[in-house]
Design a protein around this motif. Structure first.
Motif, PDB file in Angstrom:
ATOM      1  N   ALA A 166      68.797  39.069   7.026  1.00 55.52           N
ATOM      2  CA  ALA A 166      68.924  40.698   7.073  1.00 55.52           C
ATOM      3  C   ALA A 166      70.453  41.290   7.126  1.00 55.52           C
ATOM      4  O   ALA A 166      70.780  42.415   6.834  1.00 55.52           O
ATOM      5  CB  ALA A 166      68.169  41.265   7.937  1.00 55.52           C
ATOM      6  N   ALA A 167      70.859  40.352   8.390  1.00 59.78           N
ATOM      7  CA  ALA A 167      72.329  40.900   8.598  1.00 59.78           C
ATOM      8  C   ALA A 167      73.375  40.991   7.608  1.00 59.78           C
ATOM      9  O   ALA A 167      74.241  41.613   7.504  1.00 59.78           O
ATOM     10  CB  ALA A 167      72.824  40.177   9.861  1.00 59.78           C
ATOM     11  N   ALA A 168      73.038  40.210   6.358  1.00 58.17           N
ATOM     12  CA  ALA A 168      73.962  40.103   5.470  1.00 58.17           C
ATOM     13  C   ALA A 168      73.632  41.036   4.194  1.00 58.17           C
ATOM     14  O   ALA A 168      74.437  41.035   3.343  1.00 58.17           O
ATOM     15  CB  ALA A 168      73.863  38.605   4.856  1.00 58.17           C
ATOM     16  N   GLN A 169      72.637  41.714   4.442  1.00 62.53           N
ATOM     17  CA  GLN A 169      72.244  42.651   3.574  1.00 62.53           C
ATOM     18  C   GLN A 169      72.711  44.048   3.728  1.00 62.53           C
ATOM     19  O   GLN A 169      73.242  44.516   4.734  1.00 62.53           O
ATOM     20  CB  GLN A 169      70.517  42.782   2.971  1.00 62.53           C
ATOM     21  CG  GLN A 169      69.908  41.240   3.157  1.00 62.53           C
ATOM     22  CD  GLN A 169      70.123  40.702   1.950  1.00 62.53           C
ATOM     23  OE1 GLN A 169      70.388  40.997   0.866  1.00 62.53           O
ATOM     24  NE2 GLN A 169      70.786  39.224   2.515  1.00 62.53           N
ATOM     25  N   ASP A 170      72.665  44.862   2.590  1.00 60.63           N
ATOM     26  CA  ASP A 170      73.039  46.290   2.726  1.00 60.63           C
ATOM     27  C   ASP A 170      71.616  47.055   3.100  1.00 60.63           C
ATOM     28  O   ASP A 170      70.758  47.116   2.336  1.00 60.63           O
ATOM     29  CB  ASP A 170      73.715  46.861   1.369  1.00 60.63           C
ATOM     30  CG  ASP A 170      73.750  48.192   1.377  1.00 60.63           C
ATOM     31  OD1 ASP A 170      73.553  48.946   2.348  1.00 60.63           O
ATOM     32  OD2 ASP A 170      74.407  48.840   0.258  1.00 60.63           O
ATOM     33  N   PRO A 171      71.546  47.574   4.281  1.00 61.93           N
ATOM     34  CA  PRO A 171      70.331  47.990   4.778  1.00 61.93           C
ATOM     35  C   PRO A 171      69.918  49.293   3.983  1.00 61.93           C
ATOM     36  O   PRO A 171      68.494  49.507   3.859  1.00 61.93           O
ATOM     37  CB  PRO A 171      70.653  48.628   6.288  1.00 61.93           C
ATOM     38  CG  PRO A 171      71.698  47.940   6.598  1.00 61.93           C
ATOM     39  CD  PRO A 171      72.889  47.245   5.389  1.00 61.93           C
ATOM     40  N   SER A 172      70.809  49.940   3.209  1.00 63.37           N
ATOM     41  CA  SER A 172      70.375  51.081   2.590  1.00 63.37           C
ATOM     42  C   SER A 172      69.726  50.837   1.263  1.00 63.37           C
ATOM     43  O   SER A 172      68.804  51.564   0.630  1.00 63.37           O
ATOM     44  CB  SER A 172      71.290  52.198   2.173  1.00 63.37           C
ATOM     45  OG  SER A 172      72.547  51.530   1.374  1.00 63.37           O
ATOM     46  N   SER A 173      69.920  49.615   0.845  1.00 66.85           N
ATOM     47  CA  SER A 173      69.335  49.236  -0.354  1.00 66.85           C
ATOM     48  C   SER A 173      68.594  47.927  -0.497  1.00 66.85           C
ATOM     49  O   SER A 173      67.658  47.884  -1.440  1.00 66.85           O
ATOM     50  CB  SER A 173      70.539  49.217  -1.619  1.00 66.85           C
ATOM     51  OG  SER A 173      71.383  47.980  -1.186  1.00 66.85           O
ATOM     52  N   THR A 174      68.898  47.125   0.535  1.00 65.44           N
ATOM     53  CA  THR A 174      68.006  45.865   0.452  1.00 65.44           C
ATOM     54  C   THR A 174      66.981  45.306   1.389  1.00 65.44           C
ATOM     55  O   THR A 174      66.225  44.503   1.509  1.00 65.44           O
ATOM     56  CB  THR A 174      68.978  44.548   0.256  1.00 65.44           C
ATOM     57  OG1 THR A 174      69.740  44.680   1.348  1.00 65.44           O
ATOM     58  CG2 THR A 174      69.840  44.604  -1.244  1.00 65.44           C
ATOM     59  N   HIS A 175      67.067  46.449   2.601  1.00 69.55           N
ATOM     60  CA  HIS A 175      66.011  45.985   3.494  1.00 69.55           C
ATOM     61  C   HIS A 175      64.839  46.265   3.136  1.00 69.55           C
ATOM     62  O   HIS A 175      64.473  47.081   2.203  1.00 69.55           O
ATOM     63  CB  HIS A 175      66.403  46.672   4.883  1.00 69.55           C
ATOM     64  CG  HIS A 175      67.409  46.040   5.768  1.00 69.55           C
ATOM     65  ND1 HIS A 175      67.560  46.497   6.913  1.00 69.55           N
ATOM     66  CD2 HIS A 175      68.300  45.044   5.676  1.00 69.55           C
ATOM     67  CE1 HIS A 175      68.455  45.596   7.670  1.00 69.55           C
ATOM     68  NE2 HIS A 175      68.876  44.872   6.542  1.00 69.55           N
ATOM     69  N   CYS A 176      63.665  45.592   3.611  1.00 69.38           N
ATOM     70  CA  CYS A 176      62.345  45.825   2.929  1.00 69.38           C
ATOM     71  C   CYS A 176      61.380  46.913   3.549  1.00 69.38           C
ATOM     72  O   CYS A 176      61.542  47.368   4.772  1.00 69.38           O
ATOM     73  CB  CYS A 176      61.374  44.419   3.196  1.00 69.38           C
ATOM     74  SG  CYS A 176      62.339  42.908   2.532  1.00 69.38           S
ATOM     75  N   ASP A 177      60.617  47.425   2.752  1.00 71.95           N
ATOM     76  CA  ASP A 177      59.666  48.685   3.223  1.00 71.95           C
ATOM     77  C   ASP A 177      58.537  47.856   3.901  1.00 71.95           C
ATOM     78  O   ASP A 177      57.870  48.834   4.841  1.00 71.95           O
ATOM     79  CB  ASP A 177      59.206  49.337   1.857  1.00 71.95           C
ATOM     80  CG  ASP A 177      60.428  49.923   0.929  1.00 71.95           C
ATOM     81  OD1 ASP A 177      60.774  50.717   1.451  1.00 71.95           O
ATOM     82  OD2 ASP A 177      60.596  49.013  -0.099  1.00 71.95           O
ATOM     83  N   MET A 178      58.179  46.797   4.041  1.00 70.10           N
ATOM     84  CA  MET A 178      56.952  46.060   4.526  1.00 70.10           C
ATOM     85  C   MET A 178      57.295  44.663   4.687  1.00 70.10           C
ATOM     86  O   MET A 178      57.879  44.133   4.058  1.00 70.10           O
ATOM     87  CB  MET A 178      55.857  46.590   3.561  1.00 70.10           C
ATOM     88  CG  MET A 178      54.419  45.705   4.081  1.00 70.10           C
ATOM     89  SD  MET A 178      53.132  45.943   2.750  1.00 70.10           S
ATOM     90  CE  MET A 178      52.160  44.736   3.411  1.00 70.10           C
ATOM     91  N   ALA A 179      56.616  44.088   5.681  1.00 73.25           N
ATOM     92  CA  ALA A 179      56.446  42.849   6.186  1.00 73.25           C
ATOM     93  C   ALA A 179      54.903  42.375   6.367  1.00 73.25           C
ATOM     94  O   ALA A 179      54.398  43.045   7.159  1.00 73.25           O
ATOM     95  CB  ALA A 179      57.587  42.333   7.004  1.00 73.25           C
ATOM     96  N   LEU A 180      54.606  41.309   5.439  1.00 68.36           N
ATOM     97  CA  LEU A 180      53.284  40.618   5.910  1.00 68.36           C
ATOM     98  C   LEU A 180      53.862  39.250   6.653  1.00 68.36           C
ATOM     99  O   LEU A 180      54.382  38.364   5.923  1.00 68.36           O
ATOM    100  CB  LEU A 180      52.560  40.486   4.846  1.00 68.36           C
ATOM    101  CG  LEU A 180      51.062  39.789   5.141  1.00 68.36           C
ATOM    102  CD1 LEU A 180      50.206  40.815   5.976  1.00 68.36           C
ATOM    103  CD2 LEU A 180      50.494  39.465   3.793  1.00 68.36           C
TER     104      LEU A 180
END
Length: 348
Positions: free
Chosen positions: A230-244
């Protein structure tokens, strides 16, 4: 089918909730109560142990009644023998189900199942696969579509609604233990519903299988934690909307970093709030962060039947053992070394 029924049946019992040792015995044939409009007598063909089920009464005693027959096996597949008047299920119907945990289970020649838990078995499945399906598939289905953000109407088996599919296509979903029993169903169902991205947490040996099931991205947990991904991602475009979350522990804690503000974090293993890392900003607010329990709902299983018969979704089966090897099946399940569900064949 013949109405001649035995007076006694084989049954495996857990004599004491404080021990995991099981005993094979004979008990009276279970019979629906006079005038009961829900209970069906089902001849069991196969059942599958659930991890930890022999400890449930030990840890949650108030959920169970002292007078019940302590027969394990909450999910099963078999043939309806008797049905109450007006039931949609008739003698001879091939069915599968997940029973309530506090009811008599399936490790017996016959058991009683309520109408609300039953569904017709997929014609594409044999008894072993059918017995391995209900608990895992229901957990994934309810996590994604009831508690989560995906709309099941996007699937062709539920009408293929274009607006629902468009909405699902905007959702990025994270699934932990994606090659496990529940996780593999979640990947398959999310792909069928048109999720925009499915980020799957998996080891390298199962990565290809997870991609074939529908995952668009893989986090190899042997090389990278969810938090570092997650730290390597762009939060505005690649962080997830949902986790199961289907793993718990560090995986569940890591999900906090991967979910956007306002997202949804669900777990089948524990409370997300109890594992919220200190490193996650207190200002981060999720729409939902909760642990949920699967409900034994036949109407959901009926939708899963349609999917399976349409070629969508299949369980992971490690092995199938004979009835007399029931203890071996439970022991292997508890070691967590099974590569899928261990199924016990009850009646031929």
């Amino acid at each position: 089918m013949s109405t001649a029924l035995p007076q006694t049946v084989r049954a495996v019992i857990q004599p004491d909730p404080e021990t995991d040792a099981l005993i094979l015995t004979e008990t009276a044939l279970p019979r629906p109560k006079e005038g009961d409009s829900e209970e069906h007598l089902v001849q069991i063909k196969a059942t599958s142990p659930c991890l930890g089920e022999l400890t449930w009464e030990r840890y949650f005693p108030d959920t169970f009644t002292a007078e019940r027959e302590r027969v394990p096996g909450t999910e099963g597949a078999g043939v309806v023998v008797t049905a109450p008047f007006g039931s949609p299920f008739k003698p001879g119907d091939e069915v599968y189900f997940r029973n309530e945990a506090n009811r008599r289970g399936c490790l017996s020649d016959y058991t009683l199942v309520q109408k609300s838990a039953l569904a017709l078995k997929p014609s594409a499945q044999g008894w072993v696969e059918a017995a391995a399906t209900p608990l895992s598939a229901l957990t994934a289905y309810q996590g994604l579509f009831e508690h989560g953000l995906l709309d099941p109407r996007a699937m062709a088996t539920q009408g293929g609604d274009a607006r629902a599919r468009e909405a699902n296509g905007k959702i990025r979903l994270l699934i932990t233990a994606a090659s496990g029993n529940v996780g593999s169903w979640a990947v398959q169902l999310a792909a069928a519903a048109g999720a925009g991205a499915i980020v799957a947490v998996s080891g390298p040996s199962k990565a290809d299988d997870v991609r074939k099931a529908g995952a668009t991205d893989i986090i190899d947990y042997t090389k990278q934690s969810i938090a570092s991904w997650a730290a390597a991602q762009d939060p505005s475009s690649t962080h997830c909307d949902m986790a199961l979350d289907c793993a718990g522990g560090d995986s569940l804690a890591g999900c906090w970093a991967a979910i956007r503000d306002g997202g949804v974090l669900l777990s089948v293993c524990g409370s997300p709030e109890s594992l919220r890392p200190a490193s996650v900003a207190k200002s981060k607010k999720l729409a939902k962060a909760t642990w949920f329990l699967v409900r034994p709902r036949g109407s959901d299983l009926a939708e899963i039947t349609k999917l399976v018969d349409a070629g969508i979704g299949r369980p992971r089966v490690d092995s199938a053992v004979e009835f007399d090897d029931f203890q071996q099946a439970f022991d292997k399940t508890e070691t967590r070394h099974a590569n899928g569900k261990v199924v016990i064949k009850v009646m031929a």
